[in-house]
Design a protein around this motif. Structure first.
Motif, PDB file in Angstrom:
ATOM      1  N   ASP A 120       0.813  -1.212   0.000  1.00 12.33           N
ATOM      2  CA  ASP A 120       0.000   0.000   0.000  1.00 12.33           C
ATOM      3  C   ASP A 120       0.849   1.265   0.000  1.00 12.33           C
ATOM      4  OD1 ASP A 120      -2.434  -1.359  -0.033  1.00 12.33           O
ATOM      5  OD2 ASP A 120      -2.497  -1.542   2.150  1.00 12.33           O
ATOM      6  N   THR A 121       1.982   1.243   0.684  1.00 16.46           N
ATOM      7  CA  THR A 121       2.863   2.410   0.703  1.00 16.46           C
ATOM      8  C   THR A 121       3.408   2.700  -0.688  1.00 16.46           C
ATOM      9  OG1 THR A 121       3.471   2.055   3.019  1.00 16.46           O
ATOM     10  CG2 THR A 121       4.984   3.370   1.683  1.00 16.46           C
ATOM     11  N   VAL A 122       3.831   1.659  -1.383  1.00 16.85           N
ATOM     12  CA  VAL A 122       4.348   1.846  -2.748  1.00 16.85           C
ATOM     13  C   VAL A 122       3.238   2.313  -3.688  1.00 16.85           C
ATOM     14  CG1 VAL A 122       5.302   0.634  -4.752  1.00 16.85           C
ATOM     15  CG2 VAL A 122       6.267   0.235  -2.483  1.00 16.85           C
ATOM     16  N   GLU A 123       2.054   1.697  -3.570  1.00 17.25           N
ATOM     17  CA  GLU A 123       0.962   2.050  -4.475  1.00 17.25           C
ATOM     18  C   GLU A 123       0.437   3.460  -4.223  1.00 17.25           C
ATOM     19  OE1 GLU A 123      -2.026  -0.988  -4.144  1.00 17.25           O
ATOM     20  OE2 GLU A 123      -0.886  -2.418  -5.361  1.00 17.25           O
ATOM     21  N   LYS A 124       0.362   3.874  -2.965  1.00 19.90           N
ATOM     22  CA  LYS A 124      -0.251   5.168  -2.634  1.00 19.90           C
ATOM     23  C   LYS A 124       0.749   6.322  -2.676  1.00 19.90           C
ATOM     24  CE  LYS A 124      -3.427   7.231   0.746  1.00 19.90           C
ATOM     25  NZ  LYS A 124      -4.559   7.365  -0.206  1.00 19.90           N
ATOM     26  N   PHE A 125       1.995   6.059  -2.270  1.00 25.28           N
ATOM     27  CA  PHE A 125       2.960   7.145  -2.132  1.00 25.28           C
ATOM     28  C   PHE A 125       4.211   6.979  -2.999  1.00 25.28           C
ATOM     29  CE2 PHE A 125       0.898   6.821   2.146  1.00 25.28           C
ATOM     30  CZ  PHE A 125       0.108   7.953   2.012  1.00 25.28           C
ATOM     31  N   GLY A 126       4.374   5.837  -3.632  1.00 20.97           N
ATOM     32  CA  GLY A 126       5.562   5.594  -4.435  1.00 20.97           C
ATOM     33  C   GLY A 126       5.631   6.481  -5.674  1.00 20.97           C
ATOM     34  N   SER A 127       6.764   6.410  -6.345  1.00 17.26           N
ATOM     35  CA  SER A 127       7.012   7.257  -7.519  1.00 17.26           C
ATOM     36  C   SER A 127       6.171   6.872  -8.723  1.00 17.26           C
ATOM     37  CB  SER A 127       8.492   7.171  -7.903  1.00 17.26           C
ATOM     38  OG  SER A 127       8.805   5.833  -8.322  1.00 17.26           O
ATOM     39  N   GLY A 128       5.723   5.607  -8.763  1.00 22.29           N
ATOM     40  CA  GLY A 128       5.039   5.099  -9.945  1.00 22.29           C
ATOM     41  C   GLY A 128       5.984   4.657 -11.038  1.00 22.29           C
ATOM     42  N   LYS A 129       7.278   4.839 -10.808  1.00 15.44           N
ATOM     43  CA  LYS A 129       8.284   4.472 -11.810  1.00 15.44           C
ATOM     44  C   LYS A 129       8.797   3.049 -11.623  1.00 15.44           C
ATOM     45  CE  LYS A 129       9.902   9.269 -12.111  1.00 15.44           C
ATOM     46  NZ  LYS A 129      11.068  10.188 -11.902  1.00 15.44           N
ATOM     47  N   LEU A 130       8.611   2.482 -10.427  1.00 15.82           N
ATOM     48  CA  LEU A 130       9.118   1.145 -10.132  1.00 15.82           C
ATOM     49  C   LEU A 130       7.972   0.236  -9.732  1.00 15.82           C
ATOM     50  CD1 LEU A 130      12.259   2.007  -7.941  1.00 15.82           C
ATOM     51  CD2 LEU A 130      12.166   1.653 -10.416  1.00 15.82           C
ATOM     52  N   SER A 131       7.993  -0.989 -10.240  1.00 15.14           N
ATOM     53  CA  SER A 131       7.000  -1.981  -9.852  1.00 15.14           C
ATOM     54  C   SER A 131       7.340  -2.538  -8.476  1.00 15.14           C
ATOM     55  CB  SER A 131       6.965  -3.122 -10.870  1.00 15.14           C
ATOM     56  OG  SER A 131       8.181  -3.864 -10.812  1.00 15.14           O
ATOM     57  N   MET A 132       6.400  -3.263  -7.884  1.00 11.31           N
ATOM     58  CA  MET A 132       6.660  -3.887  -6.593  1.00 11.31           C
ATOM     59  C   MET A 132       7.790  -4.895  -6.725  1.00 11.31           C
ATOM     60  SD  MET A 132       5.549  -3.471  -3.537  1.00 11.31           S
ATOM     61  CE  MET A 132       5.939  -4.222  -1.957  1.00 11.31           C
TER      62      MET A 132
END
Length: 561
Positions: free
Chosen positions: A126-138
């Protein structure tokens, strides 16, 4: 031979990006993620996974996570509560039928009832999806940790010590898969190469299938099975129903510094109550770690912990009087209870009319974002229970519940327990500019460490590294709060100890060597030299300043190009 903890590290200064953690490999991977185009949130999750690999005796995917994320464009602090809940079948009546009461609770580490649903994996996604850069996948975020788990890593010195201390949980014959966390049946020694291929596979499932890769299917079945094997009542439905929550963070203004915390069930409110009390004192005039300063600090912490021990509970199920607890008027009333000439012996929590090992790490990126992240098993390896084929241990956060039916934190189905892990953040109270991303891990030491390191910077002008190096005090202990005892660290003189005792304090220590881990392990990043005053950090391109606690194996790393 005991490791020495004398630090002569300089504060790290850089401009583009910075990370600080308790393991140098995690810090390096955080920098790699930033350089690959990820932001502070991406780097934090990559470091969380790496720390699971390199320091499983403190943290892991079988535990919980909390996060504060500073969005530089919006100048806003966001809060992530990644703590798990009690199983739906865990009731006070059931525990009573099994003979467990307030005076005879279930074992904190040796029973399935101590396991709440792991919240960390969902919080990572959720942290990556909501606040991440959007440039890197999980998968890209978790890949460095996956490779490290597969190829192996050398175990660090203090980690090896903690691993050895907790290994009795893993060698218990009833813990069938505990051997998965050992090297040839024993805790790995300093410098030995450890691999976690099963953990790597678990990470791959989370990276490929998202939250479903953990909360359903093979991993979820294994988690429920091992909890039930140890007497718990967790089911796969409990896992499937888990959700992360995004709540408004709570804060107070301390002399123009707005300090942010995750709201209850986390104990960050303890920090804020203490700061409100201390705001009315001339701490700088007292002198750093003087008798007067330590006495005032400790008395403030006693008051704040007494309130937290009663009021801190799951706000989705309990009406916690947060505005009242954080009001300046309430702080003034509590401050009036402090006697300069003597230690308090009996403190009651306030009254309102209303309807407790860990890793902490922090990141900052070149866009001005920051992430204050904390991940924990609670007591070392937690329960030490290892789900079959998964390569991680399960936390023991359920031991944080009360079994008193009248207590706000009483155990109940689908309820979150009192939680010790707390990330911290500071912004300018007027401009909302980011000033500090910080935290100090270590059970009930965490709010105490936050207050002391923050005061070291804003009251005594220490840079982040010096603020972490300075000797600390601890009221009670890491896994429980006892207001009758104060423990001090090496560096606080025997004369100071003697004078504190003359005020009526019961003082233990000074603790030395590896025992200094008792006082927590912190990481700090500031944007600008805010320890010289808030205005000192307001350059057009503010420099990042960072420190890493000498009581851990870690390091702060930054880059400029």
């Amino acid at each position: 031979m005991r490791p020495e903890f004398n630090s002569r590290r300089s504060c790290v200064v850089c401009t583009k990006g910075c990370v600080a953690s308790s393991q140098h490999l995690a810090s390096q991977i955080g920098i790699d993620i930033l350089k690959a185009g990820g932001n502070a949130a991406d780097a934090a999750v990559a470091m969380a996974a790496t720390l699971n690999v390199t320091e499983p005796c403190s943290t892991g995917i079988g535990g919980d996570a909390f996060c504060l994320f500073y969005d530089a464009k919006a100048k806003k602090v966001h809060s992530v509560n990644g703590s798990g809940r009690a199983p739906s079948k865990l009731t006070l009546d059931l525990l009573s039928q099994q003979g467990y009461t307030t005076h005879k609770p279930f074992p904190a580490q040796a029973h399935g009832h101590a396991v709440t649903v792991p919240g960390a994996p969902a919080a990572w996604v959720d942290t990556v999806e909501k606040f991440g850069s959007g440039k890197l996948s999980m998968l890209q975020v978790l890949q460095p940790a996956i490779e490290l788990a597969e190829t192996g890593f050398p175990v660090q010195e203090l980690t090896a010590t903690s691993w050895s201390k907790g290994s009795y949980l893993l060698t218990d014959p009833n813990n069938i898969h505990g051997k998965d966390m050992l090297l040839n049946g024993q805790a790995p020694k300093h410098g030995e190469i450890m691999r976690f291929p099963l953990l790597a596979n678990t990470f791959k499932e989370l990276a490929t299938h998202g939250k479903a890769g953990f909360y359903s299917g093979r991993v979820a079945n294994a988690v429920a099975e091992v909890v039930q094997h140890h007497g718990g009542v967790m089911t796969t439905d409990d896992l499937a129903n888990h959700v992360t929550t995004f709540e408004d963070p709570i804060s107070v203004d301390y002399k123009g510094y707005r300090v942010w915390e995750v709201p209850p069930n986390g104990q960050g409110i303890t920090t804020l109550i203490a700061l409100n009390i201390l705001e009315g004192m001339d701490l700088t005039g007292m002198g750093h770690n003087s008798v007067e300063y330590i006495h005032t600090l400790v008395e403030s912490l006693k008051l704040s912990f007494t309130d937290t021990a009663w009021f801190c509970a799951d706000i989705s199920q309990v009406d916690v009087p947060i505005p009242q607890l954080l009001s300046k008027g309430y702080a003034a009333r509590r401050r009036a209870l402090i006697k300069p000439e003597s230690a308090s012996r009996s403190i009651q929590h306030g009254s309102f009319n209303v309807g407790t090992d860990t890793v902490y790490f922090t990141t900052a990126d070149q866009e001005g974002n920051a992430c204050s992240f904390i991940n924990s098993n609670f007591m070392g390896f937690g329960t030490g229970f290892v789900p079959e084929g998964c390569g991680f241990t399960l936390q023991n956060r359920g031991s944080g519940f009360s079994l008193d039916p009248k207590h706000p934190n009483v155990v109940a189905p689908n309820k979150r327990p009192y939680h010790t892990i707390i990330p911290g953040m500071v912004t300018d109270a007027e401009s909302n500019d980011l000033l500090v991303s910080f935290g100090v891990m270590g059970g009930f030491m965490q709010p105490q460490g936050q207050v002391q390191t923050l005061m070291n910077m804003v009251e005594f002008g220490m840079d982040p590294q010096r603020a972490l190096d300075a000797p600390r005090v601890c009221v009670g202990g890491p896994y429980g709060f006892d207001s009758s005892i104060m423990t001090v660290e090496e560096g606080i003189s025997l004369d100071i100890v003697k004078n504190l005792k003359s005020l009526g304090h019961t003082v233990e220590g000074p603790l030395t060597g590896e025992n200094r881990s008792y006082f927590g392990r912190g990481q700090i990043i500031t944007r600008g030299p805010v320890f010289r005053g808030k205005l000192a950090g307001k350059e057009v391109t503010p420099t990042l300043w960072a420190g890493s606690d000498p009581r851990a194996d870690g390091v702060a790393i930054g880059y400029c190009t």
